[in-house]
Design an enzyme around this catalytic site. Sequence first.
Site, mmCIF file in Angstrom:
data_model
loop_
_atom_site.group_PDB
_atom_site.id
_atom_site.type_symbol
_atom_site.label_atom_id
_atom_site.label_comp_id
_atom_site.label_asym_id
_atom_site.label_seq_id
_atom_site.Cartn_x
_atom_site.Cartn_y
_atom_site.Cartn_z
ATOM 1 C CG HIS A 1 -10.687 -2.449 2.884
ATOM 2 N ND1 HIS A 1 -9.921 -2.161 1.781
ATOM 3 C CD2 HIS A 1 -9.825 -2.929 3.817
ATOM 4 C CE1 HIS A 1 -8.655 -2.477 2.036
ATOM 5 N NE2 HIS A 1 -8.576 -2.937 3.264
ATOM 6 C CD GLU B 1 -3.146 -0.767 0.351
ATOM 7 O OE1 GLU B 1 -3.172 0.316 -0.277
ATOM 8 O OE2 GLU B 1 -4.015 -1.636 0.246
ATOM 9 C CG HIS C 1 -5.550 0.448 5.895
ATOM 10 N ND1 HIS C 1 -6.914 0.627 5.888
ATOM 11 C CD2 HIS C 1 -5.346 -0.804 5.407
ATOM 12 C CE1 HIS C 1 -7.496 -0.462 5.403
ATOM 13 N NE2 HIS C 1 -6.562 -1.343 5.112
ATOM 14 C CG HIS D 1 -8.868 -4.475 8.241
ATOM 15 N ND1 HIS D 1 -8.200 -5.630 7.899
ATOM 16 C CD2 HIS D 1 -8.583 -3.575 7.257
ATOM 17 C CE1 HIS D 1 -7.534 -5.444 6.759
ATOM 18 N NE2 HIS D 1 -7.739 -4.202 6.367
HETATM 19 ZN ZN LIG Z 1 -6.953 -3.303 4.528
#
Ligand SMILES: [Zn+2]
Length: 284
Positions: free
Chosen positions: A229, A133, A156, A158
């Site tokens: 996501h 990413e 980032h 979840h």
């Molecule tokens: Zn992810």
Amino acid sequence: MYPFIYESYKTITTMKSILENHAALKNIVDNVAEVAGYLWQKGWAERNGGNITVNITEHIDDEIRQMPAISPVYQIGATLPHLKGCYFYCKGTNMRMRDLARWPMDNGSVIRILDDCASYVIIADKPVKPTSELPSHLAVHNYLLAKGSPYRASVHTHPIELVALTHNKTWMEKDVATKMLWSMIPETKAFCPRGLGMVPYMLPSSVELADATIQAIDDDYDVVMWEKHGVFAVDTDVMAAFDQIDVLNKSALIYIAAKNMGFEPDGMTDEQMRELSDVFGLPK
Ligand SMILES: [Zn+2]
């Protein structure tokens, strides 16, 4: 251009860490490791899920600038003009947050953006290739620098309850989730004062998702929800970015707790939320 030295694994492992004699840098990486541990404990970072990148450029001295590359030159896949000469700590690709929590320099690395603003090399401690990413994280950092933002960290992850919310279209409408989450407990509006920006489902790692994320940040959100996501948060440092996600998810948990008790929670009134903004000088 910096010379590319093929270090043997043994040589690399016996080298001293970049964190030695660099207290400010060590503090940043310690905080990344601490947050990585929280992400795992909260169940937000299954397997290699999630990413953290931190712009550490202001803590780089001449000694670090002289450090040779320990990797080949890698292409970013985009030209990001504001990142010229910048340095980042990045979680490694395929690495687990729970491992990074204990061994941050085995599961992440420090990279140097080269002068073409389109490629980078790893300089420490080990040639751990950054997250897949990376292009989207770097594009966000490029945007933040262009804007003169003091934000240096992106996370980032979840968060279970926030991701669950996005499985219903109602919550994906602009500021519907924000209003509900803010109304659960005053601290959520105080400590995530820009709310939760919504980005419809897009392929992970895609340029489209990176562009939509930047657009949402530009639309004045620090935390952006990727439908079905996870979240992408930016702030001055990694702990502050984590805190913004944490207060939002806390509100989602309160909402669920009320629903589990068999009723729809009232939420604070619009007037109570306006009063909060007036008294605490919040942006929205
Ligand atoms: Zn992810």
